[in-house]
Design an enzyme around this catalytic site. Structure first.
Site, short mmCIF file in Angstrom:
data_model
loop_
_atom_site.label_atom_id
_atom_site.label_comp_id
_atom_site.label_asym_id
_atom_site.label_seq_id
_atom_site.Cartn_x
_atom_site.Cartn_y
_atom_site.Cartn_z
N LYS A 180 -20.35 4.41 30.12
CA LYS A 180 -21.68 4.13 30.68
C LYS A 180 -22.72 5.01 29.97
O LYS A 180 -23.75 4.54 29.55
CB LYS A 180 -21.65 4.40 32.18
CG LYS A 180 -22.95 4.16 32.87
CD LYS A 180 -22.81 4.43 34.36
CE LYS A 180 -24.17 4.61 34.99
NZ LYS A 180 -24.07 5.02 36.38
N GLU B 20 -14.70 12.97 25.41
CA GLU B 20 -13.35 12.42 25.21
C GLU B 20 -13.44 11.03 24.57
O GLU B 20 -12.71 10.71 23.63
CB GLU B 20 -12.61 12.31 26.55
CG GLU B 20 -12.35 13.63 27.26
CD GLU B 20 -13.50 14.10 28.13
OE1 GLU B 20 -14.66 13.65 27.90
OE2 GLU B 20 -13.27 14.91 29.03
N GLY C 57 -19.74 4.69 37.64
CA GLY C 57 -18.55 4.46 36.82
C GLY C 57 -17.35 4.03 37.64
O GLY C 57 -16.64 3.09 37.28
N ARG C 58 -17.13 4.66 38.79
CA ARG C 58 -15.93 4.36 39.59
C ARG C 58 -16.06 3.05 40.36
O ARG C 58 -15.14 2.63 41.04
CB ARG C 58 -15.62 5.53 40.51
CG ARG C 58 -16.78 6.01 41.36
CD ARG C 58 -16.52 7.40 41.94
NE ARG C 58 -17.66 7.93 42.68
CZ ARG C 58 -18.64 8.65 42.17
NH1 ARG C 58 -18.65 8.91 40.88
NH2 ARG C 58 -19.62 9.11 42.92
N GLU D 230 -14.22 11.54 44.05
CA GLU D 230 -15.46 11.78 43.29
C GLU D 230 -16.66 11.35 44.13
O GLU D 230 -17.75 11.88 43.97
CB GLU D 230 -15.42 11.04 41.94
CG GLU D 230 -16.41 11.60 40.93
CD GLU D 230 -16.16 11.12 39.50
OE1 GLU D 230 -15.44 11.79 38.75
OE2 GLU D 230 -16.69 10.06 39.13
N HIS E 6 12.21 7.91 48.45
CA HIS E 6 13.23 8.76 47.86
C HIS E 6 12.60 9.96 47.15
O HIS E 6 13.26 10.64 46.38
CB HIS E 6 14.08 7.95 46.88
CG HIS E 6 14.74 6.78 47.55
ND1 HIS E 6 15.97 6.89 48.16
CD2 HIS E 6 14.32 5.51 47.75
CE1 HIS E 6 16.29 5.71 48.69
NE2 HIS E 6 15.31 4.86 48.46
N LYS F 120 -17.22 20.83 32.25
CA LYS F 120 -17.53 20.30 30.91
C LYS F 120 -18.36 21.32 30.14
O LYS F 120 -18.13 21.56 28.96
CB LYS F 120 -18.33 19.00 31.02
CG LYS F 120 -17.56 17.81 31.54
CD LYS F 120 -18.44 16.57 31.43
CE LYS F 120 -17.94 15.43 32.27
NZ LYS F 120 -18.86 14.31 32.37
O1 F6P Z 1 -15.78 12.35 35.34
C1 F6P Z 1 -17.15 12.19 35.39
C2 F6P Z 1 -17.59 10.85 34.96
O2 F6P Z 1 -18.96 10.89 34.90
C3 F6P Z 1 -17.13 9.71 35.87
O3 F6P Z 1 -17.91 9.54 36.97
C4 F6P Z 1 -17.16 8.56 34.92
O4 F6P Z 1 -16.46 7.47 35.42
C5 F6P Z 1 -16.55 9.19 33.70
O5 F6P Z 1 -17.07 10.50 33.68
C6 F6P Z 1 -16.82 8.49 32.41
O6 F6P Z 1 -18.18 8.40 32.15
P1 F6P Z 1 -18.75 7.43 31.04
O7 F6P Z 1 -18.44 6.03 31.43
O8 F6P Z 1 -20.23 7.70 31.01
O9 F6P Z 1 -18.10 7.78 29.73
#
Ligand code: F6P
Length: 549
Positions: A208, A214, A269-270, A355, A386, A514
């Site tokens: 987003k 990452e 995002g979630r 979150e 189990h 971060k």
């Molecule tokens: O972990 C924090 C966060 O902002 C989440 O809310 C989000 O889903 C994720 O990082 C990834 O963010 P993006 O879609 O901006 O890469």
């Protein structure tokens, strides 16, 4: 506006008094006294059935909890969500994920602007890509068809799509294989890429913000991997698409606007799998099935926005959670899908719930004086029995749980499905009933052990029971059922956030780590030394000793 503090409302105090009584109830007695308990505490919505009778509740509990929801102005907040108001008040944004699964051309606006035309335009753009890839018309460099899709993203840009693909893509069905690359662990990068043919691989970079470290690192690594095999940079257009609300950053990365699928700041995002973030899902199962998934979510929205509180599935689930988490002080909530396809649902719900509601500050900046978001955990049944169920049956903690069961499997095999169902339902019964001293004694006597042994073993054979559970029953794990299930949990989380008086739609807490990671990384690269505690310093020293250059 007067300061609203839920703890100071009369109904909160009434619930505290009611809890003192309820703390002594055993659900065995509740069932014995009320033979029609199932009929009273179960309901159907959007194709899902919920049995919440195995809870430490009676009619008064539900009535009081519904009053609490009214006191928290839940109906008004539901309307505010629908109206596109900035209910994510710390970021001044709407939270309008319901628009993403709305079938009509109108119905939702944000700051007076209609959003449905954009939503439908992106859905059509998805359809064009999905149909072309699945029909073998989208070609990689050298003219090869696409056999593998790699979703590069993390958090909400990974967990939702990953879970839905796992749930809905049958291995024998047509469509590309879908892989997920989320972590910056080089091992994951290696494992995902090895075995793939660059000429036949399509990458979807989902972010987003398009600033997530990452995702950017992984996207760059994928681009390098592709260009090592492709004749020239023009291959990027055939092998990379992006989903983002930051179109400028996407273009700077080298992905053209025509290959970019928009999302919007009014989607968290979630909560985003319903948007083009679900492109990997649509590629895996086809656009018609993706539409059915959206329709299932929309059916749950319809129910949520229209049913009275006491007959409203997400509201009831949310209220059950508040009852245990805040009044019984249960710290965790377990989710046990007895459905292999839903094995990653607990991980998705962890992000969705924790979150969203892992917050301690109320809407006026005040520190809340009660527990909010629970620790969400769980795994797939029957395996859980189990693994960790011993603790639920005979441990010391109250652990409310959701059981998700399907009546039918899409791949029937002998009596497997009935055994699976029987196990799930039997666990809810065992957790509720427990086994009394008398029952355990009788069982020991019947097993033929001598009296002394029976006496010694007896305490270990007793199950206290009284562990609450909700059972969500699906006909089968279809796209529509999964859509309804996910929307149910999204609304449940919202309901709880409203009642606790927190903003479920920001996530400032994930930023701090971060920031510090950037500083530590700079040090690893020899760019100065920061001020750290002794532990962090020690770990950095160990890293210097062991790191192979
Ligand atoms: O972990 C924090 C966060 O902002 C989440 O809310 C989000 O889903 C994720 O990082 C990834 O963010 P993006 O879609 O901006 O890469």
């Amino acid at each position: 506006m007067s300061r609203y503090v839920i703890q100071h409302t009369p109904v909160w105090q009434a619930l505290i008094r009611h809890h003192r009584e309820a703390a002594d109830w055993h659900m065995r007695d509740l069932f014995a006294r009320q033979p029609d308990r199932f009929a009273r505490f179960s309901l159907t919505a959007a194709g899902l059935r919920l049995d919440y009778s195995k809870n430490r509740i009676n009619e008064e509990t539900i009535a009081l909890l519904c009053q609490l929801a009214q006191a928290a102005r839940l109906p008004q907040q539901m309307q505010a969500m629908r109206a596109g108001a900035p209910i994510n008040y710390s970021e001044q944004r709407a939270a309008l994920h319901v628009a993403l699964r709305h079938p009509e051309q109108e119905g939702y606006t944000v700051v007076g602007q209609a959003v449905m035309p954009q939503v439908h335009a992106v859905r059509e753009q998805m359809r064009v890509l999905v149909d072309a890839v699945r029909a073998g018309q989208w070609r990689g460099y050298g003219g090869a068809t696409i056999t593998d899709v790699v979703n590069i993203g993390i958090g909400g840009s990974d967990l939702g799509p990953r879970m839905v693909v796992e749930a809905l893509q049958a291995p024998e069905a047509p469509g590309p294989r879908v892989h997920f690359l989320s972590n910056i662990d080089p091992e994951q990068l290696h494992r995902v890429l090895s075995g793939l043919n660059p000429a036949r691989t399509l990458f979807i970079v989902v972010s987003k913000s398009f600033t997530t470290l990452e995702t950017r690192l992984n996207a760059e690594a994928a681009r390098t991997w592709l260009l090592a095999a492709a004749p020239d940079e023009s291959a990027i257009a055939q092998h990379f698409v992006a989903v983002s609300s930051n179109l400028t950053a996407v273009q700077a990365f080298g992905i053209a606007p025509a290959q970019t699928f928009a999302m919007w700041d009014w989607v968290g995002g979630r909560y985003s799998v319903w948007s083009a973030v679900g492109l990997s899902v649509a590629l895996a199962i086809g656009m018609d099935a993706f539409d059915a998934f959206l329709a299932g979510g929309h059916a749950m929205d319809d129910h949520f926005f229209n049913a009275p509180l006491a007959e409203n599935m997400p509201v009831l689930l949310g209220l059950m959670g508040i009852w245990y988490n805040t009044f019984f002080k249960a710290h965790t909530h377990a989710v046990m899908p007895y459905v292999h396809g839903l094995r990653s649902l607990p991980a998705h719900l962890q992000q969705l719930d924790m979150e969203s509601n892992g917050k301690r500050i109320g809407s006026h900046g005040e520190r809340l004086g009660f527990d909010t978001g629970p620790i969400i955990w769980g795994d797939v049944g029957v395996n859980v029995q189990h693994a960790f169920f011993q603790l639920l049956h005979q441990g010391t903690r109250l652990i409310p749980a959701d059981f998700i069961v399907c009546v039918n499997s899409l791949h029937e095999h002998g009596l497997h499905q009935d055994h699976l169902f029987a196990n799930g339902v039997a666990q809810t019964e065992a957790l509720m009933r427990g086994k009394t001293r008398e029952e355990a004694r009788l069982e020991l006597q019947q097993s033929g052990v001598d009296d002394a042994t029976a006496q010694r073993l007896l305490p270990h054979k007793v199950f206290p029971g009284n562990q609450p559970s909700n059972t969500l029953l699906l006909d089968a794990l279809t796209p529509a059922a999964l859509g309804a299930l996910l929307a149910l949990y999204e609304h449940k989380v919202f309901v709880q956030g409203v009642i606790w008086g927190i903003n479920s739609f920001d996530q400032w807490g994930v930023e701090y780590g971060k920031q510090l990671a950037q500083a530590v990384m700079a040090e690893l690269q020899g760019q100065g030394e920061g001020e750290h505690d002794a532990s962090t310093q020690g770990l950095l020293a160990w890293h210097r000793q062991l790191r192979q250059s």
